[in-house]
Design a protein around this motif. Structure first.
Motif, PDB file in Angstrom:
ATOM      1  N   PRO A  10       5.347  56.219  42.361  1.00 42.14           N
ATOM      2  CA  PRO A  10       4.596  56.943  41.324  1.00 42.14           C
ATOM      3  C   PRO A  10       3.327  56.195  40.927  1.00 42.14           C
ATOM      4  CG  PRO A  10       6.563  55.914  40.372  1.00 42.14           C
ATOM      5  CD  PRO A  10       6.535  55.547  41.830  1.00 42.14           C
ATOM      6  N   THR A  11       2.221  56.923  40.762  1.00 42.04           N
ATOM      7  CA  THR A  11       0.945  56.313  40.375  1.00 42.04           C
ATOM      8  C   THR A  11       0.186  57.250  39.435  1.00 42.04           C
ATOM      9  OG1 THR A  11      -0.651  57.253  41.935  1.00 42.04           O
ATOM     10  CG2 THR A  11       0.762  55.507  42.780  1.00 42.04           C
ATOM     11  N   MET A  12      -0.910  56.699  38.883  1.00 40.12           N
ATOM     12  CA  MET A  12      -1.837  57.537  38.110  1.00 40.12           C
ATOM     13  C   MET A  12      -3.135  57.764  38.893  1.00 40.12           C
ATOM     14  SD  MET A  12      -1.150  56.812  34.132  1.00 40.12           S
ATOM     15  CE  MET A  12      -2.158  55.371  33.945  1.00 40.12           C
TER      16      MET A  12
ATOM     17  N   HIS B  90      -5.999  51.862  44.894  1.00 39.29           N
ATOM     18  CA  HIS B  90      -6.599  50.650  45.468  1.00 39.29           C
ATOM     19  C   HIS B  90      -5.538  49.945  46.319  1.00 39.29           C
ATOM     20  CE1 HIS B  90      -4.262  48.707  42.364  1.00 39.29           C
ATOM     21  NE2 HIS B  90      -4.906  49.389  41.424  1.00 39.29           N
TER      22      HIS B  90
ATOM     23  N   HIS C 270      -1.829  49.731  45.102  1.00 39.44           N
ATOM     24  CA  HIS C 270      -1.020  50.932  45.340  1.00 39.44           C
ATOM     25  C   HIS C 270      -0.648  51.041  46.819  1.00 39.44           C
ATOM     26  CE1 HIS C 270      -3.591  52.263  41.781  1.00 39.44           C
ATOM     27  NE2 HIS C 270      -2.375  52.431  41.302  1.00 39.44           N
TER      28      HIS C 270
ATOM     29  N   LEU D 230       2.376  49.171  47.899  1.00 40.11           N
ATOM     30  CA  LEU D 230       3.651  49.808  47.532  1.00 40.11           C
ATOM     31  C   LEU D 230       4.007  50.903  48.535  1.00 40.11           C
ATOM     32  CD1 LEU D 230       3.024  48.288  44.845  1.00 40.11           C
ATOM     33  CD2 LEU D 230       3.712  50.336  43.608  1.00 40.11           C
TER      34      LEU D 230
ATOM     35  N   PHE E 292       7.583  49.603  42.299  1.00 40.75           N
ATOM     36  CA  PHE E 292       6.732  49.345  41.133  1.00 40.75           C
ATOM     37  C   PHE E 292       6.090  47.966  41.275  1.00 40.75           C
ATOM     38  CE2 PHE E 292       9.749  52.530  39.883  1.00 40.75           C
ATOM     39  CZ  PHE E 292       8.986  53.412  39.122  1.00 40.75           C
ATOM     40  N   GLY E 293       4.864  47.822  40.760  1.00 40.16           N
ATOM     41  CA  GLY E 293       4.118  46.581  40.916  1.00 40.16           C
ATOM     42  C   GLY E 293       4.421  45.574  39.810  1.00 40.16           C
TER      43      GLY E 293
ATOM     44  N   LYS F 267       2.324  43.602  38.722  1.00 46.29           N
ATOM     45  CA  LYS F 267       1.142  43.516  37.861  1.00 46.29           C
ATOM     46  C   LYS F 267       1.490  44.037  36.476  1.00 46.29           C
ATOM     47  CE  LYS F 267      -2.358  45.630  36.368  1.00 46.29           C
ATOM     48  NZ  LYS F 267      -2.887  46.958  36.216  1.00 46.29           N
ATOM     49  N   ASP F 268       2.321  45.072  36.456  1.00 43.04           N
ATOM     50  CA  ASP F 268       2.810  45.633  35.188  1.00 43.04           C
ATOM     51  C   ASP F 268       4.264  45.189  35.020  1.00 43.04           C
ATOM     52  OD1 ASP F 268       0.444  47.559  34.614  1.00 43.04           O
ATOM     53  OD2 ASP F 268       0.972  47.944  36.697  1.00 43.04           O
TER      54      ASP F 268
ATOM     55  N   PRO G 198       4.914  42.457  44.750  1.00 37.74           N
ATOM     56  CA  PRO G 198       3.994  41.438  44.220  1.00 37.74           C
ATOM     57  C   PRO G 198       2.611  41.988  43.855  1.00 37.74           C
ATOM     58  CG  PRO G 198       4.525  41.009  46.537  1.00 37.74           C
ATOM     59  CD  PRO G 198       5.359  42.171  46.111  1.00 37.74           C
ATOM     60  N   THR G 199       1.973  41.353  42.896  1.00 41.07           N
ATOM     61  CA  THR G 199       0.632  41.754  42.454  1.00 41.07           C
ATOM     62  C   THR G 199      -0.388  41.505  43.561  1.00 41.07           C
ATOM     63  OG1 THR G 199       1.213  41.158  40.203  1.00 41.07           O
ATOM     64  CG2 THR G 199      -1.146  41.351  40.684  1.00 41.07           C
ATOM     65  N   VAL G 200      -1.179  42.515  43.872  1.00 40.58           N
ATOM     66  CA  VAL G 200      -2.263  42.363  44.849  1.00 40.58           C
ATOM     67  C   VAL G 200      -3.542  42.054  44.078  1.00 40.58           C
ATOM     68  CG1 VAL G 200      -3.606  43.511  46.647  1.00 40.58           C
ATOM     69  CG2 VAL G 200      -1.144  43.920  46.466  1.00 40.58           C
TER      70      VAL G 200
ATOM     71  N   MET H  53      -5.871  43.632  40.996  1.00 44.81           N
ATOM     72  CA  MET H  53      -6.455  44.959  41.233  1.00 44.81           C
ATOM     73  C   MET H  53      -5.931  45.935  40.196  1.00 44.81           C
ATOM     74  SD  MET H  53      -6.771  45.507  45.252  1.00 44.81           S
ATOM     75  CE  MET H  53      -7.654  44.316  46.248  1.00 44.81           C
TER      76      MET H  53
HETATM   77  P1  AMP Z   1      -0.847  52.881  38.024  1.00 47.14           P
HETATM   78  O1  AMP Z   1      -1.524  53.858  38.920  1.00 47.14           O
HETATM   79  O2  AMP Z   1      -1.766  51.862  37.433  1.00 47.14           O
HETATM   80  O3  AMP Z   1       0.072  53.535  37.035  1.00 47.14           O
HETATM   81  O4  AMP Z   1       0.101  52.026  38.964  1.00 47.14           O
HETATM   82  C1  AMP Z   1       1.045  52.628  39.816  1.00 47.14           C
HETATM   83  C2  AMP Z   1       1.924  51.551  40.395  1.00 47.14           C
HETATM   84  O5  AMP Z   1       1.133  50.628  41.142  1.00 47.14           O
HETATM   85  C3  AMP Z   1       2.651  50.730  39.322  1.00 47.14           C
HETATM   86  O6  AMP Z   1       3.956  50.428  39.769  1.00 47.14           O
HETATM   87  C4  AMP Z   1       1.786  49.495  39.232  1.00 47.14           C
HETATM   88  O7  AMP Z   1       2.494  48.361  38.769  1.00 47.14           O
HETATM   89  C5  AMP Z   1       1.374  49.326  40.675  1.00 47.14           C
HETATM   90  N1  AMP Z   1       0.173  48.492  40.764  1.00 47.14           N
HETATM   91  C6  AMP Z   1      -1.003  48.689  40.095  1.00 47.14           C
HETATM   92  N2  AMP Z   1      -1.867  47.691  40.373  1.00 47.14           N
HETATM   93  C7  AMP Z   1      -1.227  46.840  41.223  1.00 47.14           C
HETATM   94  C8  AMP Z   1      -1.570  45.615  41.871  1.00 47.14           C
HETATM   95  N3  AMP Z   1      -2.758  45.046  41.691  1.00 47.14           N
HETATM   96  N4  AMP Z   1      -0.645  45.035  42.672  1.00 47.14           N
HETATM   97  C9  AMP Z   1       0.567  45.608  42.848  1.00 47.14           C
HETATM   98  N5  AMP Z   1       0.959  46.746  42.269  1.00 47.14           N
HETATM   99  C10 AMP Z   1       0.085  47.368  41.473  1.00 47.14           C
END
Ligand code: AMP
Length: 253
Positions: free
Chosen positions: A28-30, A34, A37, A40, A146-147, A149-150, A174-176, A184
């Motif tokens: 799931p994303t918003m 980048h 995402h 994942l 899920f990332g 980062k959050d 892991p956080t990218v 990111m």
């Molecule tokens: P978002 O679109 O920001 O809601 O993020 C969607 C998913 O991507 C969430 O699980 C975030 O934690 C993950 N995510 C966002 N940025 C990063 C990143 N830099 N590295 C890894 N996962 C990320």
């Protein structure tokens, strides 16, 4: 990659996959995607027969209407990137599809969601947990990604899946980061060139600082407005504002 707008359409496809015994991964994303995402999606594609991604800018998790309005949207570009990264389906529903109840029903976690980002963004995690519960039910996936980062969000979603006996395994990724260390984020594209040039100092300070008070002072000196720097769950968390753009990050201690 097929783009799906309605829950009914996805449910039909999901049942057909389940009958064939195919495993499904869900990301799931918003949107405004980048390389974070993409990592994942690639992990899901490697670990499952099929991958479903979703894009939904969830209004109930925004505490600031301007933040919701300014949130970057790029569906066409996102769809291309998802297809190239190994996603098989993109679910992109309208608000009315996901919230037939108009958000009368909502999920609340009462302890950890009140800390860190929750202390600065009232009701934010109610919106996150509610939409994620809806999406996990709809997706019907074996695994969801899920990332880190959050990280607070990841922990709360893992707790949600346990509390409500969901059948989906919640997998942390892991956080990218950019080459200069900046995590990111879709919001990074809203930074001015000057703010973007200064932004990596946030991660540097979080990683290298001796204690939270010293890091807060250092970040303030560098021109950030500091929401919090705090240690919890064996990690050091921070949230700052560079102008109007809110950045979050965390590192293992
Ligand atoms: P978002 O679109 O920001 O809601 O993020 C969607 C998913 O991507 C969430 O699980 C975030 O934690 C993950 N995510 C966002 N940025 C990063 C990143 N830099 N590295 C890894 N996962 C990320």
């Amino acid at each position: 990659m097929r783009i799906i707008r309605t829950i009914a359409r996805w449910r039909g496809l999901q049942k057909a996959h389940a009958r064939k015994g195919l495993t499904l991964g869900f990301v799931p994303t918003m949107g405004a995607l980048h390389a974070g995402h993409v990592s994942l999606v690639k992990k899901s594609a490697a670990e499952n027969d099929r991958t479903l991604a979703s894009i939904f800018v969830n209004p109930t998790q925004f505490d600031d209407p301007r933040d919701l309005e300014n949130y970057p949207r790029a569906l066409e570009r996102d769809a291309k990137l998802l297809a190239a990264s190994g996603a098989d389906y993109l679910l992109a529903p309208e608000y009315g599809e996901l919230y037939p109840d108009g958000y009368r029903y909502r999920v609340q976690e009462t302890v950890d969601s009140k800390l860190l980002c929750g202390a600065h963004r009232p009701d934010h995690f109610d919106g996150v947990l509610t939409v994620v519960l809806k999406l996990l039910h709809i997706a019907g996936a074996r695994r969801a990604y899920f990332g880190e980062k959050d990280y607070q969000q990841y922990l709360l979603i893992k707790g949600l899946a346990e509390a409500f006996f969901l059948d989906t395994e919640i997998i942390p990724c892991p956080t990218v980061r950019e080459a200069d260390g900046l995590a990111m984020s879709s919001r990074n594209m809203l930074l001015t060139p000057e703010q973007r040039a200064a932004a990596p100092q946030f991660h540097t300070a979080l990683s290298a600082g001796k204690n939270t008070a010293a890091i807060r002072r250092l970040l303030a000196r560098k021109g950030f407005s500091v929401d919090y720097v705090a240690e919890k769950y064996g990690r050091r968390f921070g949230a700052v504002r560079a102008g109007k753009v809110r950045l979050i990050d965390n590192v293992k201690i």
